[in-house]
Design a protein around this motif. Structure first.
Motif, mmCIF file in Angstrom:
data_model
loop_
_atom_site.group_PDB
_atom_site.id
_atom_site.type_symbol
_atom_site.label_atom_id
_atom_site.label_comp_id
_atom_site.label_asym_id
_atom_site.label_seq_id
_atom_site.Cartn_x
_atom_site.Cartn_y
_atom_site.Cartn_z
ATOM 1 N N LYS A 1 11.062 -1.205 -1.091
ATOM 2 C CA LYS A 1 9.628 -1.345 -1.314
ATOM 3 C C LYS A 1 9.102 -0.082 -1.999
ATOM 4 O O LYS A 1 9.656 1.014 -1.801
ATOM 5 C CB LYS A 1 8.886 -1.528 0.011
ATOM 6 N N PRO A 2 8.039 -0.203 -2.801
ATOM 7 C CA PRO A 2 7.421 1.001 -3.367
ATOM 8 C C PRO A 2 6.842 1.877 -2.253
ATOM 9 O O PRO A 2 6.534 1.383 -1.156
ATOM 10 C CB PRO A 2 6.311 0.453 -4.267
ATOM 11 N N ASP A 3 6.712 3.159 -2.530
ATOM 12 C CA ASP A 3 6.074 4.041 -1.551
ATOM 13 C C ASP A 3 4.567 3.816 -1.551
ATOM 14 O O ASP A 3 4.052 2.941 -2.251
ATOM 15 C CB ASP A 3 6.442 5.503 -1.810
ATOM 16 N N LYS A 4 3.841 4.601 -0.762
ATOM 17 C CA LYS A 4 2.399 4.392 -0.606
ATOM 18 C C LYS A 4 1.632 4.587 -1.904
ATOM 19 O O LYS A 4 0.494 4.135 -2.047
ATOM 20 C CB LYS A 4 1.845 5.312 0.486
ATOM 21 N N ASN A 5 2.256 5.247 -2.879
ATOM 22 C CA ASN A 5 1.635 5.433 -4.192
ATOM 23 C C ASN A 5 2.085 4.380 -5.200
ATOM 24 O O ASN A 5 1.769 4.474 -6.386
ATOM 25 C CB ASN A 5 1.962 6.830 -4.731
ATOM 26 N N CYS B 1 8.581 3.373 -7.095
ATOM 27 C CA CYS B 1 9.903 2.967 -6.615
ATOM 28 C C CYS B 1 10.848 4.166 -6.569
ATOM 29 O O CYS B 1 10.657 5.150 -7.301
ATOM 30 C CB CYS B 1 10.488 1.903 -7.546
ATOM 31 N N PRO B 2 11.893 4.096 -5.751
ATOM 32 C CA PRO B 2 12.900 5.166 -5.749
ATOM 33 C C PRO B 2 13.553 5.309 -7.128
ATOM 34 O O PRO B 2 13.543 4.386 -7.943
ATOM 35 C CB PRO B 2 13.920 4.680 -4.706
ATOM 36 N N LYS C 1 10.487 -1.613 -10.758
ATOM 37 C CA LYS C 1 9.417 -2.268 -10.007
ATOM 38 C C LYS C 1 9.115 -3.632 -10.629
ATOM 39 O O LYS C 1 8.903 -3.741 -11.832
ATOM 40 C CB LYS C 1 8.167 -1.388 -10.033
ATOM 41 N N CYS D 1 11.264 -3.322 -5.426
ATOM 42 C CA CYS D 1 11.999 -2.347 -6.216
ATOM 43 C C CYS D 1 13.462 -2.774 -6.232
ATOM 44 O O CYS D 1 14.074 -2.939 -5.169
ATOM 45 C CB CYS D 1 11.885 -0.946 -5.607
#
Length: 629
Positions: free
Chosen positions: A375-379, A382-383, A388, A397
C-alpha cells in the motif's frame, strides 16, 4: 436458354414466390418500399400502485414507408417461465452443486434464484434452446428447450442446468451475447474475488470464517468470503487453505472471472468452455465482431478496464481452445461535455492459448507469485521500485516478478494493464452491442462518477477520464476501423439527474423521460437500439427504444418496482420477431428520490413471495424485417 438453364430459372422463381407467400401479408410490400419511420406506442409513466407493481409493455409498433403507408403491428408480452417453475424434468433457477444436487438457503429451503440475467435463444437443427444465466455465487446456466405452440407462442417443455463441472463451475454469470455460429458467450462477473484478498502476503488480505456465514473473522460480512463459500458449496470443497492463497484441492480464485462459451446441439447435448485468453477481471459480457476474430469485453465495477481480444485465426465454430492477443484500452480525453469524447488506443498485454493459461491456473498460484504488492504510505508514495496503480476501488503498489508477464496478463489482467499504463478508470461498464449498419459498438456506462470523475479522491495515478458526475449514466457510441478496432468513444444517450423541487423529483432522482443507469443494451436493427435499466433512480426500471437517426427515446416496457431489466436477446422463429428480456429480482431494489428518500417503500416491504419471483419472457409481434440477424 438451354433446358437446364430454364429449369434453374424456374426453380429460383419458385423459391422467391414461396418466400413471398410465407411473408407476413403486411410485409409483402417491403420488397418495393423503404421504411421511412419507426415508432413504438410509448408506455405511460406509472401513477398508481397497481401500475408501479406490474409489467407493462408497448401495445403497438408503427412502420411508415416511403409511399406514406403506415402499418400497425400489435405487440404482446408472453411469459416463458418463472424461476422455481418445474419444466419437464428440471426446475429452472434452482442452484445446484457439481453433482446436480440442489443447494439450500440458510433457512433450509431450496435456493431458487431471483437473478436470471443473460439470455441466448439458439436454434440448432430445428430445435430451440434458451441459455439463461443466474447472477449468483455459485453461478449457473440453464438450458431450456422451447417449442412454438398454439397461437404461435413459445412454450418451455424441458429445462436443465448446463454441466460446468469440468470448468470448476462458474460465478456471477451476468450478461451475454450469441455468435453467428450458434453459441452463447457469457460474462463471469467475478466482482469480489480479487486475489489481493486471498494472499497473506498482501496488505489487503481478508480472513474469512468459511463457516457459511460469509463473514470475516471480525464478524463482518464480505463479498469475497461470500464468493469463496459459494464455490466451496458447489465443489463440495473442504480443503481450502487460507494460508495458501485460499487454494484447495480443486478451488482456486484464479479459476473465475472469464468468458464462458456454451453450444447447444440438436441432439440435446451441450458443450461448454471457459476462454481464459479473454483475460480475468469482472466481465459483463463479450461481443464478437463480424471478422470472427475480434471480441470486446466490458468490466463492471469501479476503477475497471475495457478489453479487446484478437484471435490468431477466425473462430467460426465452437472450439474449446482459443489462441490470440489480449489488449486493454488507453483513453485520451478530447472533451468532458455531454458525457465526454475520447480517442481510444490499445495496450497489448500478451499472447497465449486457453490451454496455456489453464495450466497456470492448475498450479494454484497466488498473487505474490506474480507481483509484490504493497500500500502507499500516508503521503501516497509507493516503496522504491514499485509502481502505483488504481484498480478495483483501491490504490495498490506493485512490482512484477521475473518471468511472470504472461501470468500477469491473463490472471491479473487489470493489475497488469494498469501497470502498463492502460486506463483503469471505467465505472460500471455494462452492456455492449454491435451495429453493422454503422460499423459501431455501443457501450453502456451505468453511472458516471467516482473513478470517471476528475482525480477522484485525489488518488488517481493517471487521471485519464475527467468527467462531471452524472449519476444517471450514459450509452456511448464507439467507432471502429476496417479491422474492427475501436478508435473513438463518445456519449450518445445521456441520463438527466434531477434537482430538488424540479418536476418528478419527489419520486425520482433521474428524469423519467431520459435513461437512468443503462445496463443491458442490444441493437435490434433498422437504427433502433434497445436500452434496459438497472436503477434505483427511476420508480420503475424501463426498457427503451432509442432511434439513432432521430435521436429519440420511447419507453417500450415498465417493469415492476424493484426489478432490473436483464437478458436482452432477439431472434426470428417461424417468421416471427421476438425481443426477450427478464424481470430480475422484482420488489428487491427500493427506488430513491432526489433527497434519497424511498417514497414507494411500502410496495417493496409488503410484496408477496409470488411477486418476488423473477421471470423470463418476450415481446412478440415484432415484424422480422425489424430484426437484424
Amino acid at each position: 436458354m438451354s433446358k437446364i438453364q430454364w429449369s434453374l430459372f424456374l426453380l429460383i422463381l419458385t423459391v422467391v414466390a414461396v418466400k413471398i407467400i410465407l411473408l407476413d401479408p403486411k410485409e409483402v410490400h417491403l420488397l418495393a418500399s423503404k421504411i421511412e419511420k419507426i415508432s413504438f406506442e410509448p408506455v405511460p409513466l406509472s401513477k398508481t400502485d397497481a401500475e408501479k407493481s406490474t409489467l407493462r409493455i408497448s401495445n403497438r409498433l408503427y412502420l411508415t414507408y416511403e409511399n406514406n403507408r403506415t402499418v400497425t403491428y400489435p405487440l404482446q408480452y408472453h411469459q416463458i417461465a418463472k424461476m422455481g417453475e418445474k419444466i419437464g424434468g428440471g426446475t429452472i433457477g434452482l442452484l445446484t452443486d457439481r453433482e446436480e444436487r440442489g443447494l439450500k438457503n440458510r433457512d433450509g429451503k431450496p435456493h431458487i434464484s431471483t437473478e436470471p440475467d443473460g439470455n441466448s435463444l439458439i436454434t440448432s437443427g430445428g430445435r430451440h434452446f434458451l441459455i439463461t444465466h443466474l447472477e449468483e455465487a455459485p453461478g449457473a446456466l440453464y438450458e431450456t428447450e422451447l417449442v412454438m405452440g398454439e397461437g404461435k407462442v413459445l412454450t418451455a417443455i424441458e429445462t436443465k442446468s448446463v454441466d460446468l463441472s469440468r470448468t470448476g463451475g462458474s460465478i456471477i454469470d451476468c450478461a451475454s451475447s450469441k455468435t453467428v455460429y450458434g453459441s452463447h458467450l457469457g460474462g463471469e462477473e467475478n466482482y469480489a474475488m480479487n486475489s489481493r484478498y486471498a494472499d497473506k502476503a498482501s496488505p489487503f488480505y481478508i480472513d474469512c470464517l468459511l463457516d457459511g456465514s460469509s463473514q470475516t473473522s471480525d464478524g463482518v460480512f464480505h463479498y469475497f468470503c461470500d464468493y469463496v463459500e459459494g464455490m466451496k458449496a458447489y465443489l463440495n470443497e473442504n480443503n481450502i487453505s487460507k494460508e495458501n492463497g485460499y487454494n484447495g484441492r480443486e478451488f482456486t480464485p484464479y479459476n473465475y472471472g472469464y468468458i464462458i462459451e456454451v453450444k447447444p446441439d440438436e441432439n440435446g447435448s451441450t458443450e461448454a468452455a471457459k476462454h481464459y485468453v479473454t483475460g480475468r477481471y469482472s466481465p459483463e459480457l463479450a461481443v464478437m465482431m463480424p471478422d470472427h476474430r475480434t471480441l470486446y469485453m466490458s468490466d463492471d465495477g469501479n476503477y475497471k478496464g475495457f478489453w479487446k481480444f484478437v484471435s490468431d485465426e477466425p473462430i467460426e465454430q465452437f472450439r474449446k481452445v482459443w489462441k490470440g492477443r489480449l489488449y486493454a484500452a488507453k483513453l485520451t480525453q478530447l472533451s468532458d461535455r455531454n458525457g465526454g469524447k475520447f480517442k481510444v488506443q490499445w495496450r497489448e498485454l500478451g499472447h497465449a492459448s486457453d490451454s496455456e493459461i489453464k495450466a497456470l491456473i492448475d498450479k494454484k498460484m497466488k498473487l505474490s507469485d506474480i507481483f509484490e504488492i504493497a500500500k502507499p504510505d500516508k503521503n501516497g508514495v509507493c516503496p522504491g521500485g514499485f509502481k502505483k496503480i488504481n484498480e478495483d476501488s483501491a490504490v495498490e503498489c506493485l512490482k512484477i516478478k521475473s518471468g511472470m508477464h504472461k501470468a500477469a496478463a491473463f490472471l491479473e489482467s487489470r493489475k497488469y494493464a494498469a501497470y502498463l499504463g492502460a486506463t483503469m478508470e471505467f465505472r460500471k461498464g455494462e452492456g455492449l452491442s454491435y451495429d453493422p449498419q454503422r460499423n459501431r459498438l455501443y457501450f453502456a456506462i451505468s453511472t458516471i462518477n467516482k473513478s470517471m470523475e476528475d482525480d477522484h479522491d485525489g488518488e488517481e495515478s493517471l487521471n485519464d477520464i475527467r468527467l462531471p458526475e452524472n449519476i444517471c449514466g450514459a450509452v456511448y457510441a464507439l467507432d471502429l476501423d476496417s479491422n474492427y478496432s475501436v478508435q473513438k468513444m463518445e456519449a450518445m444517450v445521456i441520463g438527466k439527474p434531477l434537482r430538488e423541487y424540479e418536476p418528478f423529483s419527489e419520486e425520482y432522482r433521474c428524469h423519467p423521460d431520459a435513461i437512468a443507469n443503462p445496463d443491458n443494451i442490444m441493437y435490434l436493427g433498422k437504427s433502433i437500439l434497445v436500452i434496459g435499466e438497472d436503477s434505483r433512480n427511476h420508480v420503475n426500471n424501463m426498457l427503451w427504444a432509442y432511434n439513432i437517426n432521430e435521436k429519440s427515446l420511447t419507453r417500450i416496457a415498465s417493469l415492476p418496482i424493484g426489478a432490473e431489466v436483464t437478458g436482452l436477446d432477439k431472434t426470428v422463429i417461424e417468421g416471427k420477431g421476438l425481443l426477450l428480456f427478464n424481470v430480475q429480482h422484482p420488489f428487491a431494489d427500493n427506488p430513491k428520490n432526489v433527497e434519497e428518500d424511498t417514497p414507494n417503500e411500502v410496495l417493496v416491504e409488503e410484496s408477496t413471495d409470488e411477486q418476488k419471483r423473477a421471470q423470463i419472457g418476450y415481446i412478440g409481434g415484432i415484424p422480422k424485417v425489424m430484426i437484424f440477424q
